[in-house]
Scaffold this active site. Structure first.
Site, PDB file in Angstrom:
ATOM      1  N   TYR A  85      33.423  56.089 -56.484  1.00 13.75           N
ATOM      2  CA  TYR A  85      33.596  56.833 -57.745  1.00 13.75           C
ATOM      3  C   TYR A  85      32.228  57.098 -58.383  1.00 13.75           C
ATOM      4  O   TYR A  85      31.767  58.202 -58.445  1.00 13.75           O
ATOM      5  CB  TYR A  85      34.530  56.089 -58.697  1.00 13.75           C
ATOM      6  CG  TYR A  85      34.868  56.885 -59.933  1.00 13.75           C
ATOM      7  CD1 TYR A  85      35.836  57.887 -59.881  1.00 13.75           C
ATOM      8  CD2 TYR A  85      34.221  56.665 -61.146  1.00 13.75           C
ATOM      9  CE1 TYR A  85      36.150  58.647 -61.002  1.00 13.75           C
ATOM     10  CE2 TYR A  85      34.530  57.416 -62.273  1.00 13.75           C
ATOM     11  CZ  TYR A  85      35.486  58.402 -62.197  1.00 13.75           C
ATOM     12  OH  TYR A  85      35.784  59.152 -63.308  1.00 13.75           O
ATOM     13  N   SER A  97      38.509  62.858 -58.695  1.00  9.31           N
ATOM     14  CA  SER A  97      37.940  63.258 -59.976  1.00  9.31           C
ATOM     15  C   SER A  97      36.412  63.275 -59.870  1.00  9.31           C
ATOM     16  O   SER A  97      35.868  64.043 -59.076  1.00  9.31           O
ATOM     17  CB  SER A  97      38.444  62.327 -61.082  1.00  9.31           C
ATOM     18  OG  SER A  97      38.186  62.864 -62.348  1.00  9.31           O
ATOM     19  N   ASP A 142      47.047  70.342 -63.118  1.00 11.07           N
ATOM     20  CA  ASP A 142      46.042  69.396 -63.597  1.00 11.07           C
ATOM     21  C   ASP A 142      45.297  70.039 -64.767  1.00 11.07           C
ATOM     22  O   ASP A 142      44.616  71.042 -64.607  1.00 11.07           O
ATOM     23  CB  ASP A 142      45.065  69.059 -62.466  1.00 11.07           C
ATOM     24  CG  ASP A 142      44.083  67.955 -62.844  1.00 11.07           C
ATOM     25  OD1 ASP A 142      44.010  67.585 -64.036  1.00 11.07           O
ATOM     26  OD2 ASP A 142      43.378  67.469 -61.943  1.00 11.07           O
ATOM     27  N   HIS A 174      46.521  65.149 -63.061  1.00  9.05           N
ATOM     28  CA  HIS A 174      45.306  64.511 -62.569  1.00  9.05           C
ATOM     29  C   HIS A 174      45.595  63.197 -61.848  1.00  9.05           C
ATOM     30  O   HIS A 174      44.716  62.640 -61.202  1.00  9.05           O
ATOM     31  CB  HIS A 174      44.357  64.273 -63.744  1.00  9.05           C
ATOM     32  CG  HIS A 174      42.947  64.044 -63.348  1.00  9.05           C
ATOM     33  ND1 HIS A 174      42.212  64.961 -62.611  1.00  9.05           N
ATOM     34  CD2 HIS A 174      42.115  62.992 -63.556  1.00  9.05           C
ATOM     35  CE1 HIS A 174      40.997  64.487 -62.398  1.00  9.05           C
ATOM     36  NE2 HIS A 174      40.914  63.297 -62.959  1.00  9.05           N
TER      37      HIS A 174
END
Length: 702
Positions: A475, A555, A638, A673
């Site tokens: 991430y 993301s 989203d 999302h």
């Protein structure tokens, strides 16, 4: 018209797959001059909302037809779906909350699309269904989101999330009868929900109603705090706090433990850099008091005793500390618990104790201290893993927390803060043995010499004399820490003989503010370097082999995967970027994108623009370079990272000459999302992704 491409790269020794034919995507001649650079944006039309522009809807349908046809040929798809379904099929509980004599908690019997909210009369009482969202939508995509009982347990404040959107509809339920009150609040997003202590109403934050057709793409501005009195319409709600001169601010409110104050936290973005404004409750017309106004540090309210407030803060402590402040003397701090080697990530009051949550090398630790910070006891956790919860009130003597790890599903514990005794509140019955899997932590060296931790999960007894197909997950942003957590879908990959690696990249919060700062703005390249170094380490150590490594992230992690694929396409066999931020020059123009400038910078500022352009996935696809197999995933609804990011990136990737491996996009319907996604859609998407990864890393799935 379709653009043909084979599904094999030169030199691939696997049997040839059928040729793919990508949909022909129209290209416009849009060029934006920015700071002396002509920036082409041929696929800008794909930014339009699929619900508004039929041309975009047709493109989505055409892409899904190609992707579905290809995924249908993958031999591991059904096997993954079966195993994931088996691993998901266990009773799951959420953290209980006590209100009056009642206990509220969620439960899923295993494969229900959405978890159900139950209430008990007393700790040992029989659970009664209070809210079952599974009947709200035929596709299971309407979810129960946030919920808060009133202090006396008479009413429940809850929000509804439809199709994965960030927008919430807020309602109130009478707990005894199970009936909804007529109260309904709309245009709520990114809001705290908190009751007045007398139960007469609640505080919430919302945006102005958007213009017709713009609800899912227009910028979110002018966030304001309101008070709603039960039994009144929304247009009668009292405005408490607004910042019209600073429309970019987000404002969230919490009621103090004693009910005498309302504390409003203001923020300009995603960074934990806040203002604090204090209101007296029950005294209409009293002027607010600004406690902190510099937007420089994290301030999290923990408790108060009269005018002395306790906060968790990183002011003067990058790994955070516990302090108190007398509101009559704002800015004068008294340290209660100083900064330590572990990162202090949470603090909550339960009775006359404060429970502190720490991260030590990305693993959870917890302890109890007295209200003055004096150490009382450590809380013994089960293993290497993640603990969460520890909520409560100043009148409570008990708290609940959840503990999980990569191979251990969530168990809920009850902690008596007076005796220090812990007991199990809810423990799942499993269809597998956690002891069949091993979890270990490694440290590797990144490009600039920084030591970075990484977790490895594999099946016990796996032959480690030769490399295994591996998924590397990351991430690296927004101060988010990658801590050990259970995922049935990822465990299915491990159960089938794959290795799972999770890298704790810079940009996260594992080691506090300095770790975050080292992976954002002009330091963002460090995140990509850390991820590449993780892949190189896995190969060098023989954990995986060349051609056996897939990468995954969602993301900001989707940005990560796409960026490193551009920078090192030779290193990876497959890439799985999900709901990623792909156009770094226009991200701040849609919905919540403007908040992200804390991590990414401002495309309108030259220095930031040049930094963003250097790694923006959409703008840096390397024509003429052989790319790994890529499966982009997103959702048509989203409204956090609008799907136009993924649409544009996939179109550009398919247009470029990047080798013969498939470059596909899977677009889910009525999903956002990630939050609120029903169980069957989670399993279907994960089975597709991991079957795709297995095909290109050589994992034999049976």
């Amino acid at each position: 018209m379709m653009t043909p491409v084979t599904a094999e790269a030169a030199g691939d020794m696997a049997a040839p797959a059928p040729a793919l034919a990508y949909p022909d995507t129209a290209r416009d001649n849009i060029v934006d001059p920015q700071f002396g650079v002509d920036v082409a944006d041929p696929y800008r039309w794909l930014e339009d909302d699929v619900r508004v522009n039929p041309k975009v809807a047709a493109w989505v349908a055409a892409q899904n037809r190609v992707t579905d046809a290809y995924l249908g040929t993958l031999p591991g798809r059904d096997a993954f779906a079966r195993r994931m379904t088996e691993l998901y099929n266990y009773e799951r509980f959420g953290l209980p909350r006590r209100a009056g004599t009642r206990y509220f908690y969620t439960r899923n019997d295993g494969l229900q699309p959405q978890s159900v909210l139950y209430v008990r009369e007393g700790l040992k009482g029989e659970g009664r269904v209070l809210i079952d969202p599974n009947g709200w939508a035929k596709d299971g995509a309407t979810a129960l989101a946030e919920w808060v009982p009133s202090d006396d347990g008479r009413h429940l404040l809850y929000s509804v999330q439809d199709g994965g959107t960030d927008w919430r509809i807020v309602r109130v339920k009478d707990v005894a009868t199970g009936q909804d009150l007529p109260d309904e609040i709309r245009w709520v997003k990114f809001s705290a929900l908190d009751w007045a202590k007398d139960g007469s109403g609640f505080y919430y934050s919302r945006f102005p109603a958007p213009k017709a057709g713009e609800a899912f793409q227009s910028l979110n501005e002018n966030h304001a705090v309101y008070f709603h009195s039960l039994g009144t319409p929304q247009d009668a709600d009292r405005l408490i706090h607004a910042t019209p001169g600073q429309p970019e601010l987000s404002n969230r409110a919490v009621v103090s433990d004693d009910g005498k104050y309302l504390l409003v936290t203001g923020s300009t973005g995603t960074d934990e850099r806040y203002s604090l404004t204090l209101y007296r409750t029950g005294k209409a017309g009293t002027k607010p008091k600004l406690l902190v106004g510099d937007y420089e540090n994290n301030w999290e309210y923990v408790t108060n005793s009269g005018t002395r407030f306790t906060f968790l803060t990183n002011k003067g402590a990058p790994r955070q500390r516990l302090v108190s402040m007398d509101i009559r003397q704002p800015g004068v701090l008294t340290e209660l618990v100083g900064e330590e080697e572990g990162t202090l990530v949470g603090a909550s009051r339960v009775g006359d104790r404060i429970i502190l949550s720490y991260l030590g090398d990305a693993k959870s630790e917890a302890r109890m201290v007295a209200l003055d910070g004096r150490r009382v006891a450590n809380i013994n956790l089960a293993d290497i893993g993640s603990a969460s919860g520890f909520g409560g009130k100043s009148t409570d003597a008990e708290t609940f927390y959840a503990f999980s790890s990569y191979a251990r599903p969530t168990t809920i514990y009850r902690l008596d803060t007076v005796t220090g005794q812990t007991e199990i509140f809810a423990e799942p019955k499993l269809t597998f043995k956690p002891a069949d899997f091993t979890v270990e932590q490694r440290f590797y060296t990144s490009k600039d010499g920084t030591e970075v931790p990484m977790f490895l999960v594999m099946k016990k007894g796996l032959d480690r004399t030769k490399g295994s197909p591996t998924i590397l997950y990351g991430y690296g942003g927004f101060n988010v820490s990658m801590t050990p957590a259970f995922s049935p879908t990822r465990l299915a990959w491990v159960d089938k003989g794959g290795v799972l690696a999770i890298a704790n990249l810079r940009g996260g919060g594992e080691y506090g503010k300095a770790w975050h700062d080292a992976g954002r703005l002009d330091k963002k390249q460090n995140v990509f370097d850390d991820f590449v170094a993780a892949g190189e380490y896995l190969i060098a150590e023989g954990i995986t082999g060349k051609g056996q490594l897939a990468i995954e992230g969602g993301s900001n992690g989707g940005l990560l995967v796409a960026a490193v694929t551009n920078q090192r396409p030779d290193l990876f066999a497959a890439a799985l970027p999900a709901v990623g931020v792909m156009d770094m020059l226009r991200f701040d123009r849609f919905t919540a994108g403007r908040y992200w400038t804390d991590d990414y910078g401002f495309p309108s500022k030259e220095a930031d623009f040049r930094n963003l352009l250097a790694y923006s996935p959409y703008h840096n696809i390397r024509d003429g370079k052989a790319y790994p197999a890529v499966l982009v995933t997103t959702a048509d609804t989203d409204d956090r990272v609008v799907p136009g990011h993924s649409f544009k990136y996939a179109a550009a990737l398919q247009h470029a000459r990047t080798g013969g491996k498939p470059h596909l996009i899977r677009i889910e319907t009525r999903a956002g999302h990630g939050s609120g996604k029903p169980t069957d859609k989670i399993i279907a998407e994960a089975a597709d992704k991991y079957a795709f990864a297995a095909r290109w890393t050589g994992l034999d799935v049976k």
